[in-house]
Design an enzyme around this catalytic site. Structure first.
Site, PDB file in Angstrom:
ATOM      1  N   TYR A  91     -11.221  78.243 -38.778  1.00 18.12           N
ATOM      2  CA  TYR A  91     -12.353  77.347 -38.495  1.00 18.12           C
ATOM      3  C   TYR A  91     -12.986  76.787 -39.766  1.00 18.12           C
ATOM      4  O   TYR A  91     -14.147  76.375 -39.766  1.00 18.12           O
ATOM      5  CB  TYR A  91     -13.413  78.045 -37.633  1.00 18.12           C
ATOM      6  CG  TYR A  91     -12.858  78.592 -36.349  1.00 18.12           C
ATOM      7  CD1 TYR A  91     -12.490  77.745 -35.303  1.00 18.12           C
ATOM      8  CD2 TYR A  91     -12.660  79.968 -36.192  1.00 18.12           C
ATOM      9  CE1 TYR A  91     -11.953  78.249 -34.133  1.00 18.12           C
ATOM     10  CE2 TYR A  91     -12.120  80.476 -35.015  1.00 18.12           C
ATOM     11  CZ  TYR A  91     -11.761  79.612 -33.992  1.00 18.12           C
ATOM     12  OH  TYR A  91     -11.217  80.113 -32.843  1.00 18.12           O
ATOM     13  N   ILE A 143     -17.539  74.361 -42.058  1.00 12.43           N
ATOM     14  CA  ILE A 143     -17.298  75.499 -41.165  1.00 12.43           C
ATOM     15  C   ILE A 143     -17.641  75.097 -39.734  1.00 12.43           C
ATOM     16  O   ILE A 143     -18.742  74.607 -39.464  1.00 12.43           O
ATOM     17  CB  ILE A 143     -18.143  76.708 -41.588  1.00 12.43           C
ATOM     18  CG1 ILE A 143     -17.765  77.110 -43.026  1.00 12.43           C
ATOM     19  CG2 ILE A 143     -17.950  77.872 -40.636  1.00 12.43           C
ATOM     20  CD1 ILE A 143     -18.712  78.100 -43.646  1.00 12.43           C
ATOM     21  N   CYS A 144     -16.699  75.316 -38.838  1.00 12.41           N
ATOM     22  CA  CYS A 144     -16.889  74.975 -37.431  1.00 12.41           C
ATOM     23  C   CYS A 144     -17.445  76.185 -36.694  1.00 12.41           C
ATOM     24  O   CYS A 144     -16.702  77.039 -36.209  1.00 12.41           O
ATOM     25  CB  CYS A 144     -15.557  74.517 -36.830  1.00 12.41           C
ATOM     26  SG  CYS A 144     -15.693  73.985 -35.108  1.00 12.41           S
ATOM     27  N   MET A 145     -18.773  76.278 -36.632  1.00 12.96           N
ATOM     28  CA  MET A 145     -19.447  77.362 -35.913  1.00 12.96           C
ATOM     29  C   MET A 145     -20.666  76.779 -35.216  1.00 12.96           C
ATOM     30  O   MET A 145     -21.488  76.108 -35.853  1.00 12.96           O
ATOM     31  CB  MET A 145     -19.878  78.491 -36.862  1.00 12.96           C
ATOM     32  CG  MET A 145     -18.725  79.406 -37.247  1.00 12.96           C
ATOM     33  SD  MET A 145     -19.157  80.742 -38.407  1.00 12.96           S
ATOM     34  CE  MET A 145     -20.876  80.980 -38.185  1.00 12.96           C
ATOM     35  N   HIS A 178     -18.191  68.021 -30.700  1.00 12.95           N
ATOM     36  CA  HIS A 178     -18.517  69.156 -29.817  1.00 12.95           C
ATOM     37  C   HIS A 178     -19.694  68.846 -28.900  1.00 12.95           C
ATOM     38  O   HIS A 178     -19.772  69.372 -27.793  1.00 12.95           O
ATOM     39  CB  HIS A 178     -18.805  70.405 -30.652  1.00 12.95           C
ATOM     40  CG  HIS A 178     -17.565  71.066 -31.176  1.00 12.95           C
ATOM     41  ND1 HIS A 178     -16.635  71.674 -30.359  1.00 12.95           N
ATOM     42  CD2 HIS A 178     -17.085  71.196 -32.444  1.00 12.95           C
ATOM     43  CE1 HIS A 178     -15.657  72.171 -31.090  1.00 12.95           C
ATOM     44  NE2 HIS A 178     -15.899  71.890 -32.368  1.00 12.95           N
TER      45      HIS A 178
END
Length: 269
Positions: free
Chosen positions: A188, A195-197, A256
């Protein structure tokens, strides 16, 4: 003589009583009109402080010659008058900004103390140029059964270095976090080290989250996403950039928000 004066007085009284009544009415109307005009002038005087804020007056001021506008602006600056330019030049922030700075400072000082008291050497923090709101965070540990941990051992990588910057309204808004070194693949971690969070987005963030908790979540997501240290010739030495990270993060948040976030199973924690 007295008799003559009395006669004159009687004649004047007679003339006054025999005057045209319309003349008196006109005089009364005139006095009432004057009273009304005086009252209007009084209201205008009382409202002088607010009248400049109306659109009509603003437009009228814009129609003034440029020389006069420049002179007025100069006078306002000399007297400390309003205007966005004068306000921005002031070194004293507005009260709400002062409050936000105090909240952010107290929170980060407390978190620094708690991180330094950690006994597991999970993370360590260095301030960038002694800036309390700009941290370089070293992640020393990930799951020791993971391929990423094995990569760290084989490449003699002691830690994963991240940069964390805190906005003015932290902790009510999330920090911006990105990977600096080493160059990672998957896990991620995207272009630029973004950062994909979800918890790093305004929608997923909570003011209850601490930096330590965020770093533990990041360490778990690295392993879950099968993150690895890049060993490809040339590419592994290319540094991540903040500009690229910001653009990538902005894009992934937009994606998202449109399609939603995938929540991991409960069994995955």
């Amino acid at each position: 003589m007295a008799t003559l004066l009395r006669k004159i007085g009687l004649i004047r009284l007679h003339d006054r009583d025999t005057e045209d009544p319309k003349h008196h009415q006109g005089s009364l109307k005139g006095s009432k009109g004057n009273q009304k005009n005086n009252a209007n002038k009084h209201c205008q005087t009382a409202n002088d402080t607010n009248i400049l804020s109306t659109p009509e007056i603003k437009a009228r001021k814009l129609d003034q010659p440029k020389d006069k506008q420049g002179k007025d602006a100069k006078e306002r600056q000399q007297t400390g008058g309003g205007g966005s330019k004068a306000t921005s030049a002031s070194s004293i922030p507005p009260p709400h900004r002062q409050h936000c700075t105090q909240v952010r400072t107290r929170r980060l000082m407390k978190e620094l103390q708690e991180i330094r008291r950690l006994g597991d050497n999970f993370i360590s923090v260095e301030l960038v140029e002694d800036n309390l709101f700009d941290w370089n965070v070293k992640l020393h540990q990930v799951d020791k059964d993971s391929a990423l941990w094995q990569d760290m051992k084989e490449t003699s990588t002691e830690f994963i270095l991240l940069n964390v910057t805190f906005p003015d309204n932290f902790p009510f808004s999330p920090p911006f976090m990105r990977v600096l070194t080493p160059r990672l693949e998957n896990g991620y971690v995207l272009d630029g080290g973004a950062i994909c969070m979800e918890l790093l987005t305004p929608r997923g963030w909570s003011s209850a989250y601490t930096v330590e908790a965020v770093m533990r979540q990041f360490a778990a997501s690295l392993v879950k996403g099968q993150g690895r240290i890049c060993r490809k010739a040339g590419k592994s030495k290319k540094a991540f950039s903040r500009k690229e990270a910001e653009a990538t993060f902005k894009s992934l948040v937009k994606t998202h928000e449109k399609y939603g976030w995938v929540s991991p199973p409960v069994s995955d924690g």
